[in-house]
Design a protein around this motif. Structure first.
Motif, PDB file in Angstrom:
ATOM      1  N   VAL A 150      -8.588  -1.446 -10.343  1.00 51.02           N
ATOM      2  CA  VAL A 150      -7.893  -2.582 -10.401  1.00 51.02           C
ATOM      3  C   VAL A 150      -7.132  -2.464 -11.721  1.00 51.02           C
ATOM      4  CG1 VAL A 150      -8.389  -5.092 -10.676  1.00 51.02           C
ATOM      5  CG2 VAL A 150      -9.845  -4.013  -9.195  1.00 51.02           C
ATOM      6  N   LYS A 151      -7.588  -2.157 -12.711  1.00 54.29           N
ATOM      7  CA  LYS A 151      -6.781  -2.149 -14.007  1.00 54.29           C
ATOM      8  C   LYS A 151      -5.605  -1.199 -13.915  1.00 54.29           C
ATOM      9  CE  LYS A 151     -10.893  -2.333 -17.052  1.00 54.29           C
ATOM     10  NZ  LYS A 151     -11.749  -1.883 -18.133  1.00 54.29           N
ATOM     11  N   ILE A 152      -5.568  -0.140 -13.218  1.00 56.56           N
ATOM     12  CA  ILE A 152      -4.638   0.747 -12.969  1.00 56.56           C
ATOM     13  C   ILE A 152      -3.382  -0.095 -12.021  1.00 56.56           C
ATOM     14  CG2 ILE A 152      -3.527   2.908 -12.008  1.00 56.56           C
ATOM     15  CD1 ILE A 152      -6.517   4.029 -12.528  1.00 56.56           C
ATOM     16  N   LEU A 153      -3.865  -0.726 -11.115  1.00 50.84           N
ATOM     17  CA  LEU A 153      -2.972  -1.202 -10.076  1.00 50.84           C
ATOM     18  C   LEU A 153      -2.432  -2.669 -10.788  1.00 50.84           C
ATOM     19  CD1 LEU A 153      -4.603  -0.604  -6.772  1.00 50.84           C
ATOM     20  CD2 LEU A 153      -2.545   0.355  -7.541  1.00 50.84           C
ATOM     21  N   ALA A 154      -3.163  -3.217 -11.443  1.00 50.55           N
ATOM     22  CA  ALA A 154      -2.778  -4.382 -12.441  1.00 50.55           C
ATOM     23  C   ALA A 154      -1.668  -4.189 -13.275  1.00 50.55           C
ATOM     24  CB  ALA A 154      -4.045  -5.065 -13.072  1.00 50.55           C
ATOM     25  N   LYS A 155      -1.792  -2.688 -13.797  1.00 50.89           N
ATOM     26  CA  LYS A 155      -0.609  -2.495 -14.943  1.00 50.89           C
ATOM     27  C   LYS A 155       0.620  -2.200 -14.043  1.00 50.89           C
ATOM     28  CE  LYS A 155       0.170   0.305 -18.834  1.00 50.89           C
ATOM     29  NZ  LYS A 155      -0.343   0.982 -19.943  1.00 50.89           N
ATOM     30  N   GLU A 180      -7.752   9.071  -8.481  1.00 49.44           N
ATOM     31  CA  GLU A 180      -7.899   9.009  -9.929  1.00 49.44           C
ATOM     32  C   GLU A 180      -9.266   9.486 -10.404  1.00 49.44           C
ATOM     33  OE1 GLU A 180      -5.473   9.477 -11.782  1.00 49.44           O
ATOM     34  OE2 GLU A 180      -3.681   8.637 -10.543  1.00 49.44           O
ATOM     35  N   LYS A 181     -10.099   9.485  -9.418  1.00 47.98           N
ATOM     36  CA  LYS A 181     -11.840   9.499  -9.840  1.00 47.98           C
ATOM     37  C   LYS A 181     -12.333   8.463 -10.643  1.00 47.98           C
ATOM     38  CE  LYS A 181     -11.465  13.026  -6.780  1.00 47.98           C
ATOM     39  NZ  LYS A 181     -11.959  12.865  -5.399  1.00 47.98           N
ATOM     40  N   VAL A 182     -12.091   7.151 -10.337  1.00 51.20           N
ATOM     41  CA  VAL A 182     -12.389   6.075 -11.389  1.00 51.20           C
ATOM     42  C   VAL A 182     -13.033   5.218 -10.254  1.00 51.20           C
ATOM     43  CG1 VAL A 182     -10.430   6.440 -12.720  1.00 51.20           C
ATOM     44  CG2 VAL A 182     -10.123   4.859 -10.825  1.00 51.20           C
ATOM     45  N   PRO A 183     -14.001   4.296 -11.130  1.00 51.96           N
ATOM     46  CA  PRO A 183     -14.725   3.188 -10.330  1.00 51.96           C
ATOM     47  C   PRO A 183     -13.868   2.024  -9.884  1.00 51.96           C
ATOM     48  CG  PRO A 183     -15.148   3.080 -12.708  1.00 51.96           C
ATOM     49  CD  PRO A 183     -14.414   4.448 -12.488  1.00 51.96           C
ATOM     50  N   PHE A 184     -14.148   1.319  -9.362  1.00 52.86           N
ATOM     51  CA  PHE A 184     -13.521  -0.035  -8.627  1.00 52.86           C
ATOM     52  C   PHE A 184     -12.779  -0.745  -9.737  1.00 52.86           C
ATOM     53  CE2 PHE A 184     -13.136  -4.450  -7.283  1.00 52.86           C
ATOM     54  CZ  PHE A 184     -12.340  -4.183  -6.323  1.00 52.86           C
ATOM     55  N   LEU A 185     -13.615  -1.345 -10.831  1.00 50.76           N
ATOM     56  CA  LEU A 185     -12.884  -1.969 -11.845  1.00 50.76           C
ATOM     57  C   LEU A 185     -11.638  -1.165 -12.490  1.00 50.76           C
ATOM     58  CD1 LEU A 185     -12.835  -4.683 -13.292  1.00 50.76           C
ATOM     59  CD2 LEU A 185     -14.586  -3.628 -14.788  1.00 50.76           C
ATOM     60  N   GLU A 186     -11.651   0.066 -12.748  1.00 51.38           N
ATOM     61  CA  GLU A 186     -10.592   0.822 -13.283  1.00 51.38           C
ATOM     62  C   GLU A 186      -9.577   0.915 -12.277  1.00 51.38           C
ATOM     63  OE1 GLU A 186      -8.852   2.211 -16.412  1.00 51.38           O
ATOM     64  OE2 GLU A 186     -10.880   1.726 -16.567  1.00 51.38           O
ATOM     65  N   LEU A 211       0.987  -1.222  -0.103  1.00 55.53           N
ATOM     66  CA  LEU A 211      -0.041  -0.003  -0.049  1.00 55.53           C
ATOM     67  C   LEU A 211       0.888   1.262   0.091  1.00 55.53           C
ATOM     68  CD1 LEU A 211      -2.610   1.296   0.402  1.00 55.53           C
ATOM     69  CD2 LEU A 211      -2.676   1.075   2.753  1.00 55.53           C
ATOM     70  N   SER A 212       1.853   1.371   0.681  1.00 57.53           N
ATOM     71  CA  SER A 212       2.807   2.327   0.875  1.00 57.53           C
ATOM     72  C   SER A 212       3.478   2.753  -0.517  1.00 57.53           C
ATOM     73  CB  SER A 212       4.058   2.345   2.104  1.00 57.53           C
ATOM     74  OG  SER A 212       4.672   0.993   1.609  1.00 57.53           O
ATOM     75  N   GLU A 213       3.732   1.621  -1.341  1.00 58.25           N
ATOM     76  CA  GLU A 213       4.237   1.856  -2.616  1.00 58.25           C
ATOM     77  C   GLU A 213       3.351   2.714  -3.471  1.00 58.25           C
ATOM     78  OE1 GLU A 213       6.219  -0.693  -6.106  1.00 58.25           O
ATOM     79  OE2 GLU A 213       5.676  -1.693  -4.285  1.00 58.25           O
ATOM     80  N   VAL A 214       2.001   2.038  -3.368  1.00 59.96           N
ATOM     81  CA  VAL A 214       0.999   2.978  -4.343  1.00 59.96           C
ATOM     82  C   VAL A 214       0.783   4.248  -3.669  1.00 59.96           C
ATOM     83  CG1 VAL A 214      -1.489   2.994  -4.991  1.00 59.96           C
ATOM     84  CG2 VAL A 214      -0.077   0.612  -4.631  1.00 59.96           C
ATOM     85  N   VAL A 215       0.731   4.505  -2.437  1.00 59.72           N
ATOM     86  CA  VAL A 215       0.342   5.901  -1.864  1.00 59.72           C
ATOM     87  C   VAL A 215       1.693   6.869  -2.007  1.00 59.72           C
ATOM     88  CG1 VAL A 215      -0.031   7.118   0.469  1.00 59.72           C
ATOM     89  CG2 VAL A 215      -1.130   5.078  -0.165  1.00 59.72           C
ATOM     90  N   SER A 216       2.788   6.270  -2.234  1.00 58.69           N
ATOM     91  CA  SER A 216       4.006   6.975  -2.081  1.00 58.69           C
ATOM     92  C   SER A 216       4.221   7.726  -3.384  1.00 58.69           C
ATOM     93  CB  SER A 216       5.151   6.375  -1.939  1.00 58.69           C
ATOM     94  OG  SER A 216       5.291   6.079  -0.578  1.00 58.69           O
TER      95      SER A 216
END
Length: 598
Positions: free
Chosen positions: A85-90, A77-83, A18-23
């Motif tokens: 997931v896509k951002i983090l999957a990438k 990013e003001k996106v829905p849940f599925l989006e 999570l910290s990697e994402v938040v940072s």
């Protein structure tokens, strides 16, 4: 609700902390076993935003927002849940499953355009630095005193004057006409005619470094437009990007300060002079979205717009916007030239450094500008100054700060503070606020000691969802009185029906109410809702059932009294008496289980 396979969520969480994402958005520091930073969801000066990596949840103790890495991306990013997931999957390099054909088509277009723009930026750069075609552009840059290090830093390029070059170049690499039509690189009326021709090219990159657009400076001296930018595309929105943000990000995070200037060449001149935290809006005024983007990474903004009337007006609006968002703000002013680029070209980098040593606080800058415009010896002039600076006062959240400003304004205008306060309280200026204030009630912090037994039971259940199916046979939603508990019960029921209740992330994204979302997110980070859950639920269910049966007993008593008074037939009275006996027995059983006197 669209689904993503459990394995995808597991892989993402296994590969990303999570910290990697938040940072990527917030500067975090360690304190007391947790990571802390300034909350990106509201204005604050003391860090109250907490990240707990081992639990995978964040929580702000001020605005009460919390959740998982997926919630964080949804919010930022003001996106829905599925989006999200896509951002983090990438980001995690995880292959998505269960995409619809439409989703895949959109993702393919986005990824293809990212790849296309990166390749074109590289080709334009090659033409600038290594091709005879780019000689004119190289000479122009040298004339503007832009050194070669900046060519590399900003990946500057050159778009040839040959109108057929770009189309032929891309068609040979098997890009379709349909794709090129959507790319923003060609005329809408003629898909083979390039938008940029004989222009010095400035790649516009996202904070992640992806090229999404270009700004082009005409070198032909024949175009009516000296500068043009890529139009809006699938991957580019002008108001959500800033030229130089990517190149500035490291310095901005480190110093917690950004410089906003007016043009691309100004950004380059500032970076060349050592001000590597400079960026610029893209041919438009500074937008709310751009301001929020800056605020992700720092808490202070200095404005350096052109010294002409238009630049001064734009600076005033930018200062108000920064103040509204809680950014410390000030204005930088040049004496020897209209802008930074011109100053470096004519007087050199050292002169620019000397002239930028004394920033002026935002409100003071606005007052000085207004005083220079109006005659403050007259009452009308004084009123005009007040009207000019009022939007900044409106944008100030702190009453103490606002009071100090009014005091200093009264001194400048030589009037009593009470006069300004009177005008300020009586007059309204609806258009003064350039940013909409946050609406809705702020979520309250979760205090397990003060919540209802209903909500405590549901929070325990949401933290131990494997117990839901067996619990719902003992506890009906009609037994609950707490509205939050009822809403959470409905979420758990839907999750069970849809078979999507395995992951906390799914549960949170199903909750729309901010208070309930905050409470559930907070409960996920608390151990007490996970300790002896079966025992806790058994007691809570007994208490709720006891409450329900006591209500039934009161209702039964009323009906029995009415029946006896109205002379209801014996059979009806017998039914009520039989029901009373059953209720009394159940109440006695529940009180015994709870250790209460019968």
């Amino acid at each position: 609700m669209a689904k993503v396979s459990d394995s995808v969520l597991e892989q993402i969480k296994a590969r990303l902390s999570l910290s990697e994402v938040v940072s990527d958005y917030v500067t975090l520091s360690s304190r007391g076993g947790r990571l802390w930073g300034l909350c990106p969801f509201h204005e604050e000066k003391t860090a109250s935003f907490s990240v707990v990596d081992d639990q995978g949840f964040y929580y702000c103790f001020s605005c009460k927002k919390g959740g998982s890495m997926f919630d964080f991306i949804m919010e930022m990013e003001k996106v829905p849940f599925l989006e999200s997931v896509k951002i983090l999957a990438k980001k995690a390099n995880v292959e998505l499953e269960d995409e619809t054909p439409e989703d895949r088509k959109k993702r393919d277009l986005t990824e293809t355009l990212y790849d296309l723009y990166d390749k074109i930026a590289g080709s334009f750069h090659f033409l600038l630095v290594s091709s005879p075609v780019g000689l004119k552009a190289r000479e122009y840059l040298k004339e503007r005193k832009v050194n070669e290090a900046m060519w590399e830093t900003f990946n500057l390029g050159y778009a040839p004057s040959d109108a057929s070059w770009l189309y032929n170049f891309l068609r040979k690499r098997h890009y379709s006409d349909e794709l090129l039509k959507q790319s923003g690189l060609f005329s809408q009326n003629n898909t083979s005619y390039p938008l940029f021709r004989d222009r010095l090219m400035f790649p516009i990159r996202t904070w992640q470094g992806k090229t999404v657009a270009f700004g082009g400076r005409d070198l032909s001296s024949t175009s009516k437009a000296k500068y043009i930018n890529t139009p809006e595309t699938v991957i580019y929105s002008k108001k959500h990007n800033l030229f130089g943000l990517y190149e500035s990000l490291e310095t901005v995070k480190k110093t917690q300060k950004a410089i906003l200037c007016e043009g691309n060449f100004d950004v380059v001149a500032l970076h060349q002079s050592g001000f590597t935290n400079a960026m610029a809006p893209l041919g438009t005024s500074f937008t709310d979205e751009q301001a929020k983007l800056v605020r992700r990474y720092c808490n202070s903004l200095e404005i350096l717009f052109d010294s002409d009337r238009a630049g001064s007006s734009a600076a005033e609006k930018a200062l108000v916007l920064a103040q509204q968002l809680g950014l410390e703000n000030s204005a930088l002013q040049l004496k020897s030239a209209k802008d930074a680029s011109e100053l470096v070209q004519n007087y050199g980098e050292d002169q620019l450094k000397r002239e930028l040593q004394q920033p002026m606080q935002g409100f003071r800058y606005l007052v000085n500008n207004a005083v220079n415009k109006y005659d403050i010896l007259t009452s009308k002039g004084k009123s005009a100054v007040f009207t000019t600076v009022r939007p900044y006062l409106d944008a100030t959240q702190s009453s103490i700060e606002k009071q100090d400003m009014i005091k200093s304004l009264a001194a400048v205008l030589n009037v009593d503070e009470s006069s300004i306060l009177d005008d300020y309280s009586r007059k309204t200026t609806p258009a003064a606020r350039t940013v909409e204030p946050v609406t809705g009630k702020q979520a309250k912090p979760l205090n397990p000691a003060t919540i209802s037994v209903d909500l405590y039971a549901m929070l325990t259940l949401v933290n131990n969802r494997e117990l839901y199916l067996q619990t719902r046979y003992k506890l009906a939603v009609e037994d609950l009185e707490d509205a939050e508990a009822v809403a959470l019960y409905d979420v758990l029921e839907e999750a069970a029906r849809e078979d999507v209740g395995k992951h906390d992330e799914y549960i949170l994204q199903m909750i729309e109410d901010p208070q309930l979302h905050s409470d559930v997110a907070s409960s996920f980070a608390r151990e007490e809702f996970k300790l002896a859950p079966q025992k806790v639920l058994n007691e809570a269910v007994n208490r709720i059932q006891l409450r329900t049966y006591e209500k039934k007993r009161m209702s039964n008593k009323r009906l029995l009294d009415i029946s006896l008074h109205d002379g209801t037939e014996d059979e009806g009275i017998e039914d009520l008496l039989r029901e009373k006996t059953e209720i009394d027995a159940k109440i006695a059983e529940l009180k015994s289980a709870l250790g209460q006197d019968i």
